[in-house]
Design a protein around this motif. Structure first.
Motif, mmCIF file in Angstrom:
data_model
loop_
_atom_site.group_PDB
_atom_site.id
_atom_site.type_symbol
_atom_site.label_atom_id
_atom_site.label_comp_id
_atom_site.label_asym_id
_atom_site.label_seq_id
_atom_site.Cartn_x
_atom_site.Cartn_y
_atom_site.Cartn_z
ATOM 1 N N ASP A 6 1.495 -4.791 -5.208
ATOM 2 C CA ASP A 6 0.795 -4.579 -3.921
ATOM 3 C C ASP A 6 0.622 -5.079 -3.523
ATOM 4 O O ASP A 6 0.337 -6.697 -3.988
ATOM 5 C CB ASP A 6 -0.004 -2.949 -4.310
ATOM 6 C CG ASP A 6 -1.231 -2.854 -3.407
ATOM 7 O OD1 ASP A 6 -0.688 -1.738 -2.210
ATOM 8 O OD2 ASP A 6 -2.112 -2.409 -3.518
ATOM 9 N N ASP B 298 0.137 2.045 -8.422
ATOM 10 C CA ASP B 298 0.406 1.068 -8.465
ATOM 11 C C ASP B 298 0.425 1.067 -10.452
ATOM 12 O O ASP B 298 0.757 0.358 -11.303
ATOM 13 C CB ASP B 298 -0.530 -0.145 -8.085
ATOM 14 C CG ASP B 298 -0.785 -0.219 -6.786
ATOM 15 O OD1 ASP B 298 0.406 0.134 -6.297
ATOM 16 O OD2 ASP B 298 -1.743 -0.290 -6.862
ATOM 17 N N ASP C 17 -4.255 -2.202 -6.975
ATOM 18 C CA ASP C 17 -5.711 -1.399 -7.067
ATOM 19 C C ASP C 17 -5.515 -0.179 -6.874
ATOM 20 O O ASP C 17 -6.107 0.581 -7.088
ATOM 21 C CB ASP C 17 -6.263 -2.121 -5.695
ATOM 22 C CG ASP C 17 -5.395 -1.357 -3.938
ATOM 23 O OD1 ASP C 17 -4.476 -1.445 -4.208
ATOM 24 O OD2 ASP C 17 -6.446 -0.608 -3.930
ATOM 25 N N ASP D 176 -2.042 -4.456 -0.234
ATOM 26 C CA ASP D 176 -2.960 -4.185 0.898
ATOM 27 C C ASP D 176 -4.167 -3.843 -0.306
ATOM 28 O O ASP D 176 -4.017 -2.885 -1.146
ATOM 29 C CB ASP D 176 -3.079 -2.494 1.226
ATOM 30 C CG ASP D 176 -2.333 -3.247 2.659
ATOM 31 O OD1 ASP D 176 -2.058 -4.036 2.878
ATOM 32 O OD2 ASP D 176 -1.551 -2.221 3.481
ATOM 33 N N GLU D 177 -5.250 -4.509 -0.318
ATOM 34 C CA GLU D 177 -6.569 -4.828 -1.595
ATOM 35 C C GLU D 177 -6.110 -4.705 -3.044
ATOM 36 O O GLU D 177 -6.780 -5.318 -3.347
ATOM 37 C CB GLU D 177 -7.366 -3.031 -1.672
ATOM 38 C CG GLU D 177 -7.450 -2.431 0.172
ATOM 39 C CD GLU D 177 -8.367 -3.493 0.708
ATOM 40 O OE1 GLU D 177 -8.272 -4.414 0.833
ATOM 41 O OE2 GLU D 177 -8.513 -3.096 2.102
ATOM 42 N N THR D 178 -4.401 -5.918 -3.133
ATOM 43 C CA THR D 178 -4.616 -6.774 -3.911
ATOM 44 C C THR D 178 -4.665 -7.847 -3.638
ATOM 45 O O THR D 178 -5.330 -8.718 -3.718
ATOM 46 C CB THR D 178 -2.773 -5.453 -4.421
ATOM 47 O OG1 THR D 178 -3.999 -4.240 -4.266
ATOM 48 C CG2 THR D 178 -2.910 -6.284 -5.862
HETATM 49 MG MG LIG Z 1 -3.300 -1.634 -2.098
#
Ligand SMILES: [Mg+2]
Length: 236
Positions: free
Chosen positions: A8, A180, A175, A10-12
């Motif tokens: 993933d 995910d 995340d 974003d934010e991962t």
């Molecule tokens: Mg994400």
């Protein structure tokens, strides 16, 4: 045997939040430059406009949702005619500020000799615009070619096809438990949860592994038990 690891975005791999905040700060500054009527508009208003539009249109392309959220924010100060220029300001700053977390590039470098690496996102964080150019064998973006967003089964089917190996040889890392972990597991992949914030995991969800940082990923992948073979079907 595991042969592909798909991430993933974003934010991962990507620290998106400060980039989005930076983009919104520029929007707010521009609004206040354009009109005194924007003096009472604040960052929390802009964030809540995103929340309201995303909540109602989450399946749509992220760039489209952002544009609609900005239109809503501009309307607060009678500035809807400025949408194109303000959206351009937002995206320029958001992409200029979007960079990988400190643990991302070292983890990718450690994994690359052993696995095919993929990148598959619901969002619009193009790898080459976010400090991840050349890191992946394949990249998949929801809405490209009509691909629906996670957790649609078609998204994971596209991941499997791009990886070029059976689903059980692929680990998906991210995340979001829904996008995910659970979604990939339903499609026959392993779901690895990156839990940077130390959130509790609901008992009904069983990630194949849980990490607090991507530095733990190589060892977690090596420790995964072999995939259980699908049960043999009895002849009818
Ligand atoms: Mg994400």
């Amino acid at each position: 045997m595991l042969s592909a690891v798909v991430f993933d975005a974003d934010e991962t791999l990507l620290d998106l939040r400060p980039a989005v905040t930076g983009g919104l700060v520029v929007v707010l500054e521009e609004m206040r430059r354009l009109t005194p009527a924007a003096a009472d508009v604040c960052l929390a208003d802009l964030e809540s406009d995103w929340g309201a539009v995303f909540g109602a249109h989450s399946a749509e392309p992220v760039a489209q949702i952002r544009r609609a959220a900005l239109a809503r924010s501009l309307a607060r100060a009678g500035l809807t005619d400025h949408l194109d220029e303000v959206a351009a300001l937002f995206f320029a700053r958001r992409f200029a500020l979007t960079r990988p977390f400190a643990d991302a590039l070292p983890a990718l470098a450690a994994l690359r000799p052993h696995y095919t690496l993929g990148y598959a996102t619901n969002g619009n964080s193009r790898a080459e615009r976010c400090g991840l150019a050349g890191e992946f064998t394949f990249e998949l973006y929801a809405h490209d070619g009509g691909l629906p967003k996670k957790p649609a089964p078609e998204f994971y089917a596209a991941v499997v096809e791009a990886a070029g190996v059976p689903a059980e040889q692929i680990a998906y890392v991210g995340d979001s438990l829904a996008h995910d972990v659970v979604g990939p597991q339903r499609a026959g992949l392993r779901g690895i949860w990156l839990n940077r914030a130390d959130l509790p995991c609901p008992p009904e969800v069983r990630p194949d592994a849980e990490l607090s940082t991507l530095a733990e990923l190589p060892a977690a992948l090596r420790a995964l038990p072999p995939a259980t073979a699908a049960p043999a079907r009895r002849p009818a």
